[in-house]
Enzyme design. Structure first.
Site, mmCIF file in Angstrom:
data_model
loop_
_atom_site.group_PDB
_atom_site.id
_atom_site.type_symbol
_atom_site.label_atom_id
_atom_site.label_comp_id
_atom_site.label_asym_id
_atom_site.label_seq_id
_atom_site.Cartn_x
_atom_site.Cartn_y
_atom_site.Cartn_z
ATOM 1 N N SER A 1 -25.404 21.699 -15.107
ATOM 2 C CA SER A 1 -25.684 22.516 -13.918
ATOM 3 C C SER A 1 -26.819 23.523 -14.062
ATOM 4 C CB SER A 1 -24.408 23.242 -13.475
ATOM 5 O OG SER A 1 -23.521 22.322 -12.885
ATOM 6 N N LYS B 1 -26.048 33.423 -10.238
ATOM 7 C CA LYS B 1 -25.227 32.417 -9.572
ATOM 8 C C LYS B 1 -23.936 33.069 -9.076
ATOM 9 C CE LYS B 1 -23.398 27.789 -10.761
ATOM 10 N NZ LYS B 1 -23.374 26.763 -11.834
ATOM 11 N N SER C 1 -25.094 22.463 -10.381
ATOM 12 C CA SER C 1 -24.535 23.352 -9.392
ATOM 13 C C SER C 1 -25.257 24.703 -9.262
ATOM 14 C CB SER C 1 -23.058 23.613 -9.713
ATOM 15 O OG SER C 1 -22.913 24.279 -10.944
#
Lengths: 61, 462
Positions: free
Chosen positions: B179, B79, B155
């Site tokens: 997330s 990420k 996310s």
């Protein structure tokens, strides 16, 4: 679900207390989010927590 | 040339056994990325040169008779809030552009590389991890590989989408309020959010220090457990990281110990889920022999407190940028963070204390049960741009609310494996929640579900 009114003027005043300014164009969006925050705050305001319950700034699972 | 093996265990076995080269696996993945990522928009950077050098080093080690490690040649991604050596950690923003480049990879990425894995790229996310849909004003939306009209969740949406689409074998994400679990649910893969403090966040850009967790995504339980084992271990660079020895899980994925008590979370977790989500939980419950239902009366308040802490704490983190260059933020993030800067102290302190109050409630539930089940999301993946979703007769804003069933659980730091259940054309995730430090038990339950065919992850062909 309750609704909490937050005006652009309140946003402006709170920002002044916090020591900064928020552009007028952002104030309606900020007001809507602050209203949401205050609704959530009301949800956890009662009943009072037991005095033995400490804050958890560094949480231990 | 035959297609290279798929999955962490299959790739590492084949590479270590000399059946296929790490470089060949990598080139296949780079070709797939080139073909699919223009549609998915899951990567913000593909590190082809660096990855080729790493893959060649793995092959050289094998050619010299050495062992590159248990993840030999396994392509993975991180990420965009993970440090990657030589690059500025942008965390889905443009606010951080002026920060210096990272001098080293994040500790977890370095641990995977030390085990032989190959870092392929950096993955899209909601700005500063503040959202559940990976709709990013700067880098665009990530599309769900199971249905490209839909959100991949967030996310950590880029990370989940790349694993579901077979662009990488595994990925590293972060989970503050859901997330990892939300995108795992929407993309139909497995995600592990370990106990708060289990894995070091060293070298990741924070969102909410007191709630941030890091963890992996994969397509099978064995893969997830192996990666997790390679990630474990204390690191002094993370103030919240517990000084615990690794608690290995991959060698112990046999059946659940006799007498394990599994219950379904009722109340908030059933009320705020649609019929599809409730049916998925019922399927998992039946397979795990769960009969009891448990209500955590404070769940809605826990969610409210997590919401409040997130807004106030993340705002404080970004105060300098918010007060001097607010226009650089994604508008959806900006207004929430500016509101957080105005939060009164009283409710913030109350939210901090409520965390311990809810922890007491949860501990009581774990005196009677070993695992708890709940939907990971209230519904399947919504269409991109859909402003609201409907549950319990309410139309709720999507971006801020699809994590409403994950939020109370991370608020008290419990370990969770999110497992995907087929729900017609689209998957949905079920949270297997364990008591603190019992990740292994949740993984064993997931392994049973996999053996029973309740969860089965295919690579998506968008």
């Amino acid at each position: 679900m309750m609704t909490t009114e937050v005006s652009d003027a309140m946003v402006e005043a709170l920002a002044a207390v916090a020591g900064f300014a928020i552009e007028p164009a952002y104030r309606p969006g900020v007001a809507a989010n602050l209203a949401l925050l205050l609704e959530r705050a009301a949800l956890i305001a009662t009943p009072p927590l037991d005095a033995t319950i400490e804050p958890a700034p560094v949480f231990r699972a | 040339m035959p297609a290279p093996p798929s999955g962490v265990l299959a790739v590492s076995r084949a590479v270590r056994g000399g059946a296929v080269g790490a470089r060949a696996v990598l080139e296949a993945r780079l070709a797939r990325i080139a073909a699919l990522d223009p549609t998915l928009n899951a990567f913000t950077a593909v590190l082809a040169d660096r990855a080729r050098a790493e893959a060649d080093a793995v092959d050289a080690t094998i050619a010299a008779g050495g062992d590159p490690g248990p993840l030999a040649g396994v392509p993975f991604g991180v990420k965009a809030n993970y440090d990657v050596s030589g690059r500025t950690t942008l965390a889905g923003s443009i606010v951080n552009r002026g920060r210096p480049a990272a001098r080293a990879d994040a500790v977890l990425a370095a641990r995977l590389r030390a085990a032989g894995a190959v870092l392929v790229g950096i993955q899209n996310m909601d700005e500063f991890a503040y959202g559940f849909t990976t709709e990013n004003a700067h880098y665009g939306a990530t599309r769900n590989p199971r249905d490209t009209r839909r959100s991949a969740g967030g996310s950590s949406g880029g990370s989940a989408a790349t694993v579901a689409a077979g662009l990488v074998e595994c990925a590293l994400g972060s989970d503050t309020n859901g997330s990892i679990r939300v995108p795992a649910s929407f993309c139909g893969i497995l995600g592990l959010k370990p106990t708060y403090g289990r894995l070091p966040r060293t070298g990741t850009f924070p969102f909410v220090h007191e709630l941030d967790h890091v963890g992996p995504f994969a397509r099978s339980v064995g893969d997830l457990a192996l990666i997790y084992d390679c990630l474990q271990g204390h690191d002094a660079g993370d103030f919240a990281c517990a000084e615990r020895a690794p608690d290995l899980t991959a060698p112990f994925l046999g059946d659940l110990p006799a007498g394990i008590r599994v219950a379904v979370l009722d109340g908030w977790f059933a009320d705020m889920a649609d019929e599809t989500a409730r049916r998925a939980v019922a399927t998992v419950a039946a397979a795990l022999g769960a009969v009891d239902r448990v209500v955590l009366p404070g769940a809605e308040k826990a969610r409210a407190a997590a919401f409040l802490l997130t807004m106030a704490s993340a705002a404080n983190l970004h105060r300098e940028a918010l007060t001097t260059r607010a226009g650089e933020f994604d508008p959806a993030t900006r207004d929430r963070l500016l509101a957080g800067l105005l939060a009164p102290a009283g409710p913030v302190m109350q939210a901090q204390r409520y965390r311990h109050a809810f922890q007491r409630e949860v501990r009581a539930a774990f005196e009677r049960h070993d695992l708890l089940l709940a939907p990971a999301t209230p519904c399947v993946a919504p269409l991109l741009g859909e402003p609201t979703f409907r549950v319990a007769g309410l139309d709720l804003p999507t971006r801020a609310n699809v994590g409403m069933l994950t939020q109370p659980i991370s608020f008290v730091g419990l370990p969770v494996v999110s497992v995907p259940v087929s729900a017609g054309a689209l998957p949905i995730g079920v949270q297997i929640i364990a008591r603190p430090w019992a990740e292994g038990l949740a993984l064993r339950a997931a392994a049973r579900l996999e053996r029973q065919g309740v969860i089965r992850v295919e690579v998506a062909e968008p």
